[in-house]
Design an enzyme around this catalytic site. Structure first.
Site, PDB file in Angstrom:
ATOM      1  N   ARG A   1     -15.506  15.355   8.515  1.00 47.70           N
ATOM      2  CA  ARG A   1     -14.811  14.709   7.393  1.00 47.70           C
ATOM      3  C   ARG A   1     -15.731  13.757   6.625  1.00 47.70           C
ATOM      4  NH1 ARG A   1      -9.377  15.401   6.936  1.00 47.70           N
ATOM      5  NH2 ARG A   1      -8.458  16.679   8.583  1.00 47.70           N
TER       6      ARG A   1
ATOM      7  N   ASP B   1       1.597   4.315  -0.774  1.00 42.94           N
ATOM      8  CA  ASP B   1       0.708   5.108   0.058  1.00 42.94           C
ATOM      9  C   ASP B   1      -0.614   4.371   0.191  1.00 42.94           C
ATOM     10  OD1 ASP B   1       0.820   8.244   1.043  1.00 42.94           O
ATOM     11  OD2 ASP B   1      -1.220   7.502   0.788  1.00 42.94           O
TER      12      ASP B   1
END
Length: 326
Positions: free
Chosen positions: A34, A140
Site C-alpha cells: 500500500r 469521514d
C-alpha cells in the site's frame, strides 16, 4: 520489495496514533504494497519514503499514508434491514416524539463516498412530514472520498450497487456516463473531515449511523468511540451499527432493541420512556431486503444494467490479512 522491521514499526505506530488502526506483525507485506505507489510517486523506495516521513512529521505525506491504510467500499441501502427498521420503527417513533414538527439531525459517520448519507436523505425526503426538516452531517477520515461525496456523481457500476430503480428515477439524473444526486438532497447534507478518535461534530443528533467500523478497533477504542457518540445522541435517539457489531460487553450506556432481522441501540432507559407507535407515510419506495433491489427492477429505458457487486461500507481500517474488509 522489502520493508525493514524498523520502518514497519514506525508506520504501525504512526497509523495507530492517528487513526487507531492496528497493524500487527505479520502484515508487513500488505503494508508495503500500500505504501509502494506513494513511494514511487516520490521517487523513493519504501524504506526511503518512511525515512522521509520520520524527518517531516508535518508533511502532507502523513495523511496520504493514513488514507493508504484504509479502503472505501460502499453501496446504497446496505443490508436493507437497518433502513427498514429506520423507516418502519425508529423514524416514526422519533417523529411522533417531536409531534411532527422541528428539525431532525442525523450523523453518518465514516460515510465514504456518500452512498450512505444520500440513502438516508432519500428516506427522509419520502418519510418526513411536511412540517419537519432534516440535516445530515456526514463525516469521514479521508479527504479524497469526501471530495467525491460532495460532488454527488456516481458511475453506472456504483449506481447498480443497491439503488432501487424508483429512487434512481426520482432522485438522480443522468449526466453523460454518470448519475448525479438531485440538488434538494445535496442541500440536506454537509460533508466534513472527522477522525472517530476526536470529539464528534457538534450535536445533538436524533440518529447516528456508525456501521461496520467498530469491528476493526480494539475494545478500549470501541468503548471510547461509543462514549463520544452517546454524549451527542439525544436521550430518545438511536444508534445503528453493523450486523457484526454491538454495544453489549463494550459500553453499558446503550440498550439493544431487536427489530425484525436487525438490532438498533438506544440510550439506556429510552425504550421505557418512548413506547411510541407513529404512523408511517402511506406511499414509500420499498427497499430491497438485502441491499440490492433485484436485477429485474432495472429497466432498459433507464440504461441501468444489473450487476453483482460487493456490499457497502465507508472508510474503515483494512484488516490487512487477505480477508474481506468491512
Amino acid at each position: 520489495m522489502s520493508l525493514s522491521a524498523e520502518s514497519f514499526a514506525f508506520v504501525a505506530d504512526l497509523v495507530r496514533r492517528r487513526s487507531a488502526i492496528q497493524l500487527t506483525p505479520g502484515k508487513e507485506y500488505l503494508v508495503e504494497s500500500r505504501l509502494l505507489p506513494l513511494a514511487r510517486e516520490a521517487g523513493l523506495d519504501v524504506d526511503g519514503y518512511v525515512a522521509m516521513l520520520r524527518t517531516q512529521p508535518a508533511s502532507p505525506a502523513v495523511t496520504d499514508v493514513i488514507e493508504a491504510m484504509t479502503t472505501n467500499e460502499t453501496s446504497w441501502f446496505r443490508d436493507g434491514a437497518p433502513y427498514q427498521a429506520l423507516r418502519g420503527t425508529e423514524l416514526p417513533r422519533i417523529v411522533e416524539s417531536r409531534r411532527g414538527v422541528g428539525r431532525l439531525r442525523i450523523w453518518s459517520a465514516a460515510c465514504s463516498t456518500g452512498q450512505e448519507p444520500y440513502s438516508l436523505a432519500m428516506c427522509l425526503h419520502e418519510d418526513l412530514p411536511a412540517a419537519m426538516s432534516a440535516e445530515i452531517v456526514a463525516t469521514d477520515l479521508s479527504e479524497q472520498v469526501l471530495s467525491r461525496a460532495r460532488a454527488g456523481r456516481y458511475s453506472q457500476l456504483e449506481v447498480n450497487r443497491g439503488m432501487p430503480a424508483q429512487m434512481l428515477v426520482q432522485h438522480l439524473r443522468r449526466v453523460g456516463t454518470e448519475w448525479e444526486i438531485a440538488e434538494n438532497l445535496r442541500r440536506m447534507i454537509s460533508f466534513r473531515a472527522h477522525n472517530l478518535l476526536d470529539t464528534p461534530p457538534p450535536g445533538p443528533y436524533d440518529i447516528v449511523f456508525l456501521r461496520n467500523v467498530l469491528i476493526y478497533f480494539d475494545p478500549p477504542t470501541k468503548r471510547a468511540i461509543l462514549d463520544r457518540v452517546l454524549r451527542v445522541l439525544r436521550p430518545d435517539g438511536v444508534l445503528f451499527l453493523g450486523a457484526a457489531e454491538t454495544t453489549l460487553g463494550v459500553h453499558d450506556g446503550y440498550e439493544r432493541v431487536t427489530i425484525d432481522r436487525t438490532s438498533v441501540y438506544r440510550p439506556a432507559g429510552a425504550s421505557a420512556v418512548t413506547p411510541l407507535t407513529g404512523a408511517v407515510p402511506a406511499q414509500r419506495t420499498a427497499l430491497p431486503a438485502t441491499g440490492t433491489d433485484g436485477l429485474a427492477a432495472r429497466t432498459a429505458a433507464l440504461g441501468v444494467r444489473p450487476a453483482v457487486a460487493p456490499a457497502r461500507t465507508a472508510t474503515y481500517p483494512v484488516p490487512l490479512s487477505g480477508g474481506t474488509a468491512r
